[in-house]
Design an enzyme around this catalytic site. Structure first.
Site, mmCIF file in Angstrom:
data_model
loop_
_atom_site.group_PDB
_atom_site.id
_atom_site.type_symbol
_atom_site.label_atom_id
_atom_site.label_comp_id
_atom_site.label_asym_id
_atom_site.label_seq_id
_atom_site.Cartn_x
_atom_site.Cartn_y
_atom_site.Cartn_z
ATOM 1 N N ASN A 80 -3.310 1.987 -13.861
ATOM 2 C CA ASN A 80 -2.550 1.111 -13.104
ATOM 3 C C ASN A 80 -1.246 1.677 -13.364
ATOM 4 O OD1 ASN A 80 -1.602 -1.366 -11.986
ATOM 5 N ND2 ASN A 80 -0.744 -2.056 -14.108
ATOM 6 N N GLY A 137 0.782 -1.231 0.108
ATOM 7 C CA GLY A 137 0.064 -0.034 -0.074
ATOM 8 C C GLY A 137 0.865 1.232 0.058
ATOM 9 N N SER A 138 2.185 1.170 -0.253
ATOM 10 C CA SER A 138 2.881 2.294 -0.320
ATOM 11 C C SER A 138 2.603 3.469 -1.557
ATOM 12 C CB SER A 138 4.320 2.352 -0.527
ATOM 13 O OG SER A 138 4.568 1.886 -2.034
ATOM 14 N N ASN A 139 1.907 3.148 -2.565
ATOM 15 C CA ASN A 139 1.392 3.913 -3.519
ATOM 16 C C ASN A 139 -0.069 4.486 -3.201
ATOM 17 O OD1 ASN A 139 2.803 4.297 -6.296
ATOM 18 N ND2 ASN A 139 3.029 1.972 -5.956
ATOM 19 N N HIS A 173 2.961 0.563 -13.030
ATOM 20 C CA HIS A 173 3.636 -0.799 -13.300
ATOM 21 C C HIS A 173 5.205 -0.404 -13.226
ATOM 22 C CE1 HIS A 173 4.607 -4.771 -14.537
ATOM 23 N NE2 HIS A 173 5.509 -4.370 -15.352
ATOM 24 N N MET A 230 -2.878 -7.171 -7.336
ATOM 25 C CA MET A 230 -2.286 -8.400 -7.988
ATOM 26 C C MET A 230 -3.270 -9.312 -8.584
ATOM 27 S SD MET A 230 0.683 -6.799 -7.993
ATOM 28 C CE MET A 230 2.304 -7.206 -8.296
ATOM 29 N N ARG A 231 -4.352 -8.699 -8.987
ATOM 30 C CA ARG A 231 -5.183 -9.757 -9.507
ATOM 31 C C ARG A 231 -5.790 -9.107 -10.776
ATOM 32 N NH1 ARG A 231 -8.877 -13.859 -7.810
ATOM 33 N NH2 ARG A 231 -10.854 -13.620 -8.626
#
Ligand code: GAR
Length: 199
Positions: free
Chosen positions: A106, A12-14, A108, A89-90
């Protein structure tokens, strides 16, 4: 005020960085809901500490679209304008992506289209690239694939490990994601094919 729905699976850092930018006044938005597909995600605890609304919708063993229907209902209940995947991550089902066309972002940790999928930082080191980076893109039906909103490049050092590279990239991710979200919320862009063009 535009309302964000943030989807997480882990650290959860983002998410924390987005919340920090909002608090500091550098991102004009509010976090309407944080949704985790894992009950033990550290990001859930971070969100709760910050007083953000959270929901956990465990995905383990669940059909993808059935899970996404629950996620979509939760996003709708919280009147979300933009969905931000932040270490989610899904894979999303085509059904969910169709409900929210160009409304899901998203982040990446590579310069897409290089190194999609898992462990992008390790992939970059093992491939031997000298430059890598991070990418914010709209989510379409293919993995790590949709139109690119923003990218930042950094050098890969000979001494880098996946851990040191990830840590340096993460600092860039935290800045880039807030900038990209601000651009998309402002509406000052158009999409031509794969190209996101500022207007
Ligand atoms: C981030 O490095 C993000 O770019 C990556 O997972 C990490 C999540 O960290 N996402 C992907 O690899 C998506 N394909 P966080 O939970 O601390 O934000």
């Amino acid at each position: 005020m535009k309302r964000l729905g943030i989807l997480i699976s882990g650290r959860g850092s983002n998410l924390e960085a987005i919340a920090g930018h909002i608090e500091a006044g550098s991102l004009d938005a509010e976090i309407a809901i944080v949704i985790s597909n894992r009950p033990d995600a550290r990001g859930l605890a971070i969100a709760r500490q910050r007083g953000l609304p959270t929901v956990c919708i465990p995905s383990k063993g669940m059909d993808r679209e059935a899970h996404d229907r629950l996620t979509f209902a939760t996003l709708q209940n919280h009147q979300v304008d933009l969905v931000c995947l932040a270490g989610y991550m899904r894979l999303l089902s085509p059904w969910l992506i169709q409900q929210l066309p160009q409304r899901i972002l998203n982040i990446h940790p590579s310069l897409l289209p290089a190194f999609p999928g898992l462990e992008a930082q390790r992939q970059a080191i093992e491939y031997g690239v000298k430059v890598t980076g991070c990418t914010v893109h709209f989510v379409d039906e293919h993995l790590d694939h949709g139109p690119i909103v923003a990218q930042t490049a950094i050098a890969v050092e000979d001494t880098d490990t996946p851990e040191t590279l990830s840590a340096r990239l993460l600092r860039e991710e935290h800045r880039l994601y807030a900038e990209a979200i601000a651009l998309v919320l402002s509406g000052r862009y158009r999409i031509e094919g794969r190209r996101v063009i500022r207007t």
